[in-house]
Scaffold this motif. Sequence first.
Motif, PDB file in Angstrom:
ATOM      1  N   UNK A 208       0.846  -1.202   0.000  1.00  0.00           N
ATOM      2  CA  UNK A 208       0.000   0.000   0.000  1.00  0.00           C
ATOM      3  C   UNK A 208       0.880   1.250   0.000  1.00  0.00           C
ATOM      4  N   UNK A 209       1.930   1.237   0.821  1.00  0.00           N
ATOM      5  CA  UNK A 209       2.807   2.414   0.906  1.00  0.00           C
ATOM      6  C   UNK A 209       3.511   2.656  -0.431  1.00  0.00           C
ATOM      7  N   UNK A 210       3.931   1.551  -1.072  1.00  0.00           N
ATOM      8  CA  UNK A 210       4.587   1.670  -2.383  1.00  0.00           C
ATOM      9  C   UNK A 210       3.666   2.349  -3.398  1.00  0.00           C
ATOM     10  N   UNK A 211       2.355   2.120  -3.208  1.00  0.00           N
ATOM     11  CA  UNK A 211       1.375   2.700  -4.141  1.00  0.00           C
ATOM     12  C   UNK A 211       0.845   4.040  -3.634  1.00  0.00           C
ATOM     13  N   UNK A 212       1.461   4.589  -2.586  1.00  0.00           N
ATOM     14  CA  UNK A 212       1.131   5.949  -2.142  1.00  0.00           C
ATOM     15  C   UNK A 212       0.188   6.023  -0.957  1.00  0.00           C
ATOM     16  N   UNK A 213      -0.201   4.867  -0.375  1.00  0.00           N
ATOM     17  CA  UNK A 213      -1.120   4.908   0.779  1.00  0.00           C
ATOM     18  C   UNK A 213      -0.334   4.507   2.038  1.00  0.00           C
ATOM     19  N   UNK A 214       0.045   5.497   2.820  1.00  0.00           N
ATOM     20  CA  UNK A 214       0.860   5.188   3.999  1.00  0.00           C
ATOM     21  C   UNK A 214       0.016   5.125   5.264  1.00  0.00           C
ATOM     22  N   UNK A 215      -1.178   5.764   5.223  1.00  0.00           N
ATOM     23  CA  UNK A 215      -2.063   5.716   6.393  1.00  0.00           C
ATOM     24  C   UNK A 215      -3.206   4.764   6.130  1.00  0.00           C
ATOM     25  N   UNK A 216      -4.268   4.977   6.877  1.00  0.00           N
ATOM     26  CA  UNK A 216      -5.448   4.126   6.757  1.00  0.00           C
ATOM     27  C   UNK A 216      -5.965   4.117   5.305  1.00  0.00           C
ATOM     28  N   UNK A 220      -9.277  -1.555  -0.162  1.00  0.00           N
ATOM     29  CA  UNK A 220      -8.115  -2.360  -0.576  1.00  0.00           C
ATOM     30  C   UNK A 220      -8.618  -3.722  -1.028  1.00  0.00           C
ATOM     31  N   UNK A 221      -8.344  -4.046  -2.275  1.00  0.00           N
ATOM     32  CA  UNK A 221      -8.683  -5.367  -2.827  1.00  0.00           C
ATOM     33  C   UNK A 221      -7.394  -6.016  -3.276  1.00  0.00           C
ATOM     34  N   UNK A 222      -7.292  -7.316  -3.011  1.00  0.00           N
ATOM     35  CA  UNK A 222      -6.107  -8.037  -3.486  1.00  0.00           C
ATOM     36  C   UNK A 222      -6.304  -8.520  -4.911  1.00  0.00           C
ATOM     37  N   UNK A 223      -7.563  -8.796  -5.257  1.00  0.00           N
ATOM     38  CA  UNK A 223      -7.895  -9.384  -6.559  1.00  0.00           C
ATOM     39  C   UNK A 223      -9.349  -9.101  -6.872  1.00  0.00           C
ATOM     40  N   UNK A 224      -9.852  -9.753  -7.894  1.00  0.00           N
ATOM     41  CA  UNK A 224     -11.270  -9.621  -8.238  1.00  0.00           C
ATOM     42  C   UNK A 224     -11.453  -8.490  -9.235  1.00  0.00           C
ATOM     43  N   UNK A 225     -12.736  -8.237  -9.615  1.00  0.00           N
ATOM     44  CA  UNK A 225     -13.032  -7.314 -10.713  1.00  0.00           C
ATOM     45  C   UNK A 225     -12.241  -7.735 -11.942  1.00  0.00           C
ATOM     46  N   UNK A 226     -12.399  -8.986 -12.301  1.00  0.00           N
ATOM     47  CA  UNK A 226     -11.617  -9.586 -13.394  1.00  0.00           C
ATOM     48  C   UNK A 226     -10.804 -10.719 -12.811  1.00  0.00           C
ATOM     49  N   UNK A 227     -10.180 -11.497 -13.655  1.00  0.00           N
ATOM     50  CA  UNK A 227      -9.409 -12.667 -13.201  1.00  0.00           C
ATOM     51  C   UNK A 227      -8.040 -12.658 -13.835  1.00  0.00           C
ATOM     52  N   UNK A 228      -6.958 -12.602 -13.149  1.00  0.00           N
ATOM     53  CA  UNK A 228      -6.927 -12.610 -11.689  1.00  0.00           C
ATOM     54  C   UNK A 228      -7.278 -11.271 -11.052  1.00  0.00           C
ATOM     55  N   UNK A 229      -7.366 -10.180 -11.812  1.00  0.00           N
ATOM     56  CA  UNK A 229      -7.655  -8.886 -11.189  1.00  0.00           C
ATOM     57  C   UNK A 229      -6.401  -8.297 -10.588  1.00  0.00           C
ATOM     58  N   UNK A 230      -6.474  -7.021 -10.197  1.00  0.00           N
ATOM     59  CA  UNK A 230      -5.288  -6.327  -9.718  1.00  0.00           C
ATOM     60  C   UNK A 230      -5.389  -6.035  -8.226  1.00  0.00           C
ATOM     61  N   UNK A 231      -4.244  -5.858  -7.589  1.00  0.00           N
ATOM     62  CA  UNK A 231      -4.201  -5.317  -6.221  1.00  0.00           C
ATOM     63  C   UNK A 231      -4.516  -3.838  -6.350  1.00  0.00           C
ATOM     64  N   UNK A 232      -5.548  -3.370  -5.630  1.00  0.00           N
ATOM     65  CA  UNK A 232      -5.960  -1.963  -5.729  1.00  0.00           C
ATOM     66  C   UNK A 232      -6.114  -1.386  -4.336  1.00  0.00           C
ATOM     67  N   UNK A 233      -5.557  -0.179  -4.144  1.00  0.00           N
ATOM     68  CA  UNK A 233      -5.685   0.461  -2.834  1.00  0.00           C
ATOM     69  C   UNK A 233      -6.008   1.934  -3.024  1.00  0.00           C
ATOM     70  N   UNK A 234      -6.830   2.447  -2.093  1.00  0.00           N
ATOM     71  CA  UNK A 234      -7.218   3.845  -2.149  1.00  0.00           C
ATOM     72  C   UNK A 234      -7.273   4.388  -0.725  1.00  0.00           C
ATOM     73  N   UNK A 235      -6.623   5.519  -0.502  1.00  0.00           N
ATOM     74  CA  UNK A 235      -6.643   6.127   0.838  1.00  0.00           C
ATOM     75  C   UNK A 235      -6.654   7.624   0.720  1.00  0.00           C
ATOM     76  N   UNK A 236      -6.639   8.311   1.887  1.00  0.00           N
ATOM     77  CA  UNK A 236      -6.706   9.780   1.869  1.00  0.00           C
ATOM     78  C   UNK A 236      -5.493  10.361   1.152  1.00  0.00           C
ATOM     79  N   UNK A 237      -4.336   9.686   1.275  1.00  0.00           N
ATOM     80  CA  UNK A 237      -3.123  10.270   0.706  1.00  0.00           C
ATOM     81  C   UNK A 237      -2.740   9.717  -0.665  1.00  0.00           C
ATOM     82  N   UNK A 238      -3.585   8.921  -1.286  1.00  0.00           N
ATOM     83  CA  UNK A 238      -3.243   8.453  -2.633  1.00  0.00           C
ATOM     84  C   UNK A 238      -4.000   7.201  -3.012  1.00  0.00           C
ATOM     85  N   UNK A 239      -3.668   6.660  -4.179  1.00  0.00           N
ATOM     86  CA  UNK A 239      -4.278   5.405  -4.625  1.00  0.00           C
ATOM     87  C   UNK A 239      -3.381   4.804  -5.708  1.00  0.00           C
TER      88      UNK A 239
END
Length: 390
Positions: A208-216, A220-239
């Motif tokens: 998450x931090x590598x993708x810009x989300x260092x706080x809460x 956050x999804x590890x997979x899904x929305x397609x197969x295998x799908x992507x790791x996706x994260x969204x937070x106040x400080x980035x996504x």
Amino acid sequence: MTASLLTKIEEVVRSGNCSGCGACLLLDSGLRLELDENGFARPVQREPSAAVPNADATFAASCPGRVVRAQRPLGSDRHPTMGPVVASWRAWAGDPELRRAGSSGGALTALAAWLSETGRAARVIGTAPATDARRTIPIAITSRDQALASAGSRYAPVTGAMPAAGGATIGTPCRISALRAMGPPHDEILLSFLCAGTPSQLATDQLAAELGVTGSADQLRYRGNGWPGRFEVQGADGSGSMSYEQSWGERLGRQVHPRCKICPDGVGESADITAADLWEADDRGYPTFADADGVSALAARTVRGYELVLAAAAAGVLVIHPLRVEHLAAVQPLHEERRQTLAGRLVGALLAGRRVPRYRGFRLVRLALPRWRHSVRAARGTFRRIRQAT
Ligand SMILES: Cc1cc2nc3c(=O)[nH]c(=O)nc-3n(C[C@H](O)[C@H](O)[C@H](O)COP(=O)(O)OP(=O)(O)OC[C@H]3O[C@@H](n4cnc5c(N)ncnc54)[C@H](O)[C@@H]3O)c2cc1C
Ligand code: SF4
């Protein structure tokens, strides 16, 4: 809690063999799963003890940090590496939204929604993101919407209090083996998945931090929305997002719990139904991870699981096509290899001074003999890794 239950739990944690499965929380409601300094879940007492009768003996016979038993349910044939199978299928959720949301074919999500909405189970225990979506908590699923919200694999430890069971549980193979060993009322409908191991929470937080989300994180999804799908994260400080190959292959999969590296049952033998990714494979049998509509492999391990899959398919909840279990084994080379070299890794661990759980009925030596050179290499590698770490 009786002193001896706590003592026994602490021994398993100290030995490095606690997988954080949380099954012991069912034996005393004063226990919680919390993260340790390495980012793995372990049970701690946080509320006044309320142990069930015979908690010590039940723990001794069921904790997967102490013992795991191979299963031979009535009506099943045993595959040497994939475990007992009554029947197996290519499968996906009949509901396209659930199929898309699931890790592979959304089969477990569809089963959870169906079991709860038809009253076959009052509640299905699964997992979901916590308020800080980097964390994963256990939840009780009672409707399709809750099943949808809990769809997808969470490649991280599950922490918190354990909801009371209500007829069905989805869990890692180690948790499911403990519930099966506990017997009634815990051997409810048991659903599991092939499991290459639980990564440390630190791996998720670093990703998450590598993708810009260092706080809460809000999502956050590890997979899904397609197969295998992507790791996706969204937070106040980035996504941000990252492919499955990078997120699992290069980060999460490299930080799994040490207990998972000596697991005899990554295939969920104790479940009634086990789900897996039915990857397309390259010439060497390795998954290609090309994006596609998700397909799960389902294996019914018990007659109860077989009847449930057929009933779900008849209701349009699952779409199923027969699958030979050899096909599943062929696209899951890691699980084949792990079982075939486990005897070597256990020897390496013992020689390095580590205590290992008792594994009963897996015929590990017989599996190791045809590939004994691999086992010797695995023994040496395990020995070296443990010695370097201590
Ligand atoms: C740690 C881990 C390792 C895995 N390793 C492999 C592997 O080596 N090979 C393979 O084929 N598949 C593996 N899987 C399973 C795979 O990712 C899919 O879950 C499986 O294909 C089932 O897909 P599905 O679409 O039917 O499940 P979905 O419909 O997405 O449903 C998944 C269900 O599992 C529950 N769940 C998710 N994460 C956890 C968790 N950590 N603990 C308990 N319950 C959870 C969810 O609540 C949900 O109900 C792993 C999953 C996990 C969590
Ligand atoms: S392995 Fe599971 S049952 Fe055993 S101590 Fe750890 S959390 Fe409890």
